[in-house]
Design a protein around this motif. Sequence first.
Motif, short mmCIF file in Angstrom:
data_model
loop_
_atom_site.label_atom_id
_atom_site.label_comp_id
_atom_site.label_asym_id
_atom_site.label_seq_id
_atom_site.Cartn_x
_atom_site.Cartn_y
_atom_site.Cartn_z
N GLN A 135 42.06 46.61 45.54
CA GLN A 135 43.12 46.69 44.53
C GLN A 135 43.85 45.35 44.40
O GLN A 135 44.24 44.95 43.30
N GLN A 136 44.00 44.65 45.52
CA GLN A 136 44.62 43.32 45.48
C GLN A 136 43.78 42.36 44.64
O GLN A 136 44.31 41.57 43.84
N GLN A 142 44.14 42.75 40.98
CA GLN A 142 45.40 42.17 40.52
C GLN A 142 45.42 40.65 40.60
O GLN A 142 46.43 40.01 40.32
N ARG A 192 44.83 38.75 43.35
CA ARG A 192 45.27 38.23 44.64
C ARG A 192 44.04 38.01 45.52
O ARG A 192 43.78 38.75 46.48
N ASP A 214 41.74 49.93 36.18
CA ASP A 214 42.06 50.50 37.50
C ASP A 214 40.79 51.12 38.06
O ASP A 214 40.40 52.22 37.67
#
Length: 231
Positions: free
Chosen positions: A105-106, A109, A111, A171
């Motif tokens: 998930q990072q 985004q 990251r 997502d």
Amino acid sequence: MNEVYRQEKKYFMTLVNMRNLSGLLEPVMIPDAHNGSQGYRIRSLYFDTIHEKDYEDKIDGLEIRRKIRLRIYDPAADFAMLEMKQKEGGYQKKRSLRLSRRDAQQIVQGRYDSLLQYNDPFAAECCGLMHWQCYRPKTIVEYNRQAYIAKENKIRVTLDYEIRATETNLDLFCPVLNLYPVLDPFNGVLEVKYNGFLLSYIKNLVNAANRSELSVSKYCLARSASMKFGF
């Protein structure tokens, strides 16, 4: 990190012809343990540069090119596979690394530094590349797959159908996505993957099937469909 180096061939097929081929493969190859009656679900989130270099390289047919994706088999899963596929002449090299759900998930985004906690050169390579060339999540592609395996030459034959995509919700772990069809629902994609050479009995079954060679990836099919229909 896991690495696979093999040749890949892709073909368009109707669902009727895919079912016929599946019936011929079932007795002579090992069905994937996850097949079931309807196959198993795959969801992949593809990344590309801000100028869509990987998409353009594939469309232009460059001999050396890559794809980067995150792949899951269940939105409730606690992990995702980070994968990079690199085309090198007639061969494909695929490297993969298992990431925790949180780290995946990072990455979605942006990251990418979260990869540096993995003690693996592949993780560091992906982190540097995705920062340097400004990779961003582009498309989610989801489909059903039935797979058959022969241990010799790492042969794997897959039948993919109900291929759908979205670019509005990236997502990866969302339980339900609003997806649009990438192909006519009565068609699918046959992939034949092997190392060195294809065993003759499998080659004969594939050659006898009614199919046409496909030169683009599911990612490119999804991006092309979204550009054409304005999704």
